[in-house]
Design a protein around this motif. Sequence first.
Motif, mmCIF file in Angstrom:
data_model
loop_
_atom_site.group_PDB
_atom_site.id
_atom_site.type_symbol
_atom_site.label_atom_id
_atom_site.label_comp_id
_atom_site.label_asym_id
_atom_site.label_seq_id
_atom_site.Cartn_x
_atom_site.Cartn_y
_atom_site.Cartn_z
ATOM 1 N N UNK A 133 0.813 -1.223 0.000
ATOM 2 C CA UNK A 133 0.000 0.000 0.000
ATOM 3 C C UNK A 133 0.852 1.282 0.000
ATOM 4 N N UNK A 134 1.917 1.271 -0.807
ATOM 5 C CA UNK A 134 2.760 2.464 -0.882
ATOM 6 C C UNK A 134 2.500 3.276 -2.150
ATOM 7 N N UNK A 135 1.450 2.911 -2.896
ATOM 8 C CA UNK A 135 1.107 3.647 -4.097
ATOM 9 C C UNK A 135 1.916 3.263 -5.317
ATOM 10 N N UNK A 136 2.715 2.190 -5.208
ATOM 11 C CA UNK A 136 3.502 1.693 -6.340
ATOM 12 C C UNK A 136 3.469 0.180 -6.348
ATOM 13 N N UNK A 137 3.598 -0.374 -7.547
ATOM 14 C CA UNK A 137 3.664 -1.838 -7.683
ATOM 15 C C UNK A 137 5.036 -2.172 -8.248
ATOM 16 N N UNK A 150 9.246 0.218 -11.120
ATOM 17 C CA UNK A 150 7.943 0.158 -10.466
ATOM 18 C C UNK A 150 6.888 0.805 -11.352
ATOM 19 N N UNK A 151 5.627 0.492 -11.049
ATOM 20 C CA UNK A 151 4.510 1.119 -11.757
ATOM 21 C C UNK A 151 3.689 1.919 -10.759
ATOM 22 N N UNK A 152 3.551 3.243 -11.007
ATOM 23 C CA UNK A 152 2.584 3.991 -10.212
ATOM 24 C C UNK A 152 1.219 3.859 -10.899
ATOM 25 N N UNK A 153 0.200 4.485 -10.322
ATOM 26 C CA UNK A 153 -1.139 4.277 -10.865
ATOM 27 C C UNK A 153 -1.273 4.800 -12.282
ATOM 28 N N UNK A 154 -0.622 5.928 -12.583
ATOM 29 C CA UNK A 154 -0.734 6.492 -13.930
ATOM 30 C C UNK A 154 -0.069 5.582 -14.960
#
Length: 478
Positions: free
Chosen positions: A38-42, A75-79
């Motif tokens: 849950x840090x906003x990145x995958x 990493x992938x952020x939401x955008x």
Amino acid sequence: MERLGVLLVASCQENQESPELRRRRRWARLFDQLDLNKDGRIDLRELRVGLAKRGVSRSSVDKVVLAGDTNQDGELDFEEFSRYLHTHEKQLRLLFSNLDRNHDGEIDAAEIQHSLRSIGLDVSRQEAERILNSMDRDGTMTIDWAEWRDHFLFNPLHNMEDVARYWRHTMILDTGEQLRIPEELSDQSRSSVWRQLASGGLAGAVSRTSTAPLDRLKVFLQVHGSFPGTSSVGNSFQSMVREGGLGSLWRGNGINVLKMAPETAIKFTVYEQIKGLLGGSDASGHLKLQERFIAGSLAGAIAQTAIYPLEVLKTRLTLRATGQFSGVADCVSQLLRREGVWAFYRGYVPNLLAIAPAAGIDLAVYESLKNSWISRNSASGPPGVLVLVSCGALSSTCGQLASYPLALVKTRMQAQAAEGGGPRPSMTALFHSILAQEGVAGLYRGLSPNLLKVIPAVSISYVVYEYMRKVVGAGVPR
């Protein structure tokens, strides 16, 4: 965070949201499921863990990150996640539209058949229905856009060839004892087939070379019980190196690799001819299990007949002492001069007799294991690499176990002259002699190194095959 904002806005306006907002809400929920910390990145680890539950392979996950990670931070952020899914869904929609020939918003088995045939891959109605069932979540025997999209959402497919490759995995895994011809391979266009055979040939060469010391130990155990001058298997390798240096562990490997190309080419060509004569058991021309067994056994027998002199040379060169032959030509010359042309077919009868049980059991076990997995995992898509490799290794092992006594007698007959002159016993006389002097266990001498090489041989063969398939573009017909 933006994805939380998307979820909040979407929940407030759920009854009046636009298709675009619904789509972003779906992506946000999916992102939240995959974002384990849950840090906003995958990151790659989170994606592998999350998508492994969906049956997505590691290589597909890596491609998703490579395609979506625009700032290259790993990493992938939401955008980035949203942009990747937006682009990928557009590609999936185009593929779906191409498959949906009657434009009714659903894909049926007939449309799957037609699309695969349009790229040269002929599948039966039953196989098309099996493909459909792997994606059909509501039991309607059709695939709508949502089912198609969700099934391929994290599989980086770009064209119909990629879809066909996903649906029908084809591998040529060489263990050094393989007689089964993959049915998928025989369904493809000739240009694709020969690219795959070339990839499989190189994979087999690397695989056999890597496991050649185990193969040489097997031959010595079959003929002598151990390396001459040793009393146990444990120090046989050490004795081989002492007798002829480290390179002696690979004696006979050159011929073993050399005979692969003509044997594979003859076997496949004959298989195709016999398949044409049998005509297949259904409208698509596919062969039943028993028909494939007949075609495979006959193809194997004809190929073995054509290259059998190379088998004899391989055994003689494997067993040779240092300085016995100066090379392959000298070995051929000495055999012709001392024993005549028939020396090149010594052991041919037990070798021919071993083909039917080996090929039949290999094929039957492979089909049974694969179909059992498919029936138990019908919702997971087609069997993956690990499943197919495991099925191939187990079926090959079972085939070898069934035919091993005949293979041992064949090797002893091939090596008879190498043991010194005198009368040469026949196949039946050798069987009786082995049973009388060594018992049933004598018929399985050398089995341990033979089985030990199966897993590394299959693994090495697969890795090299997959790499070469990408290099030469040998997937499905293009």
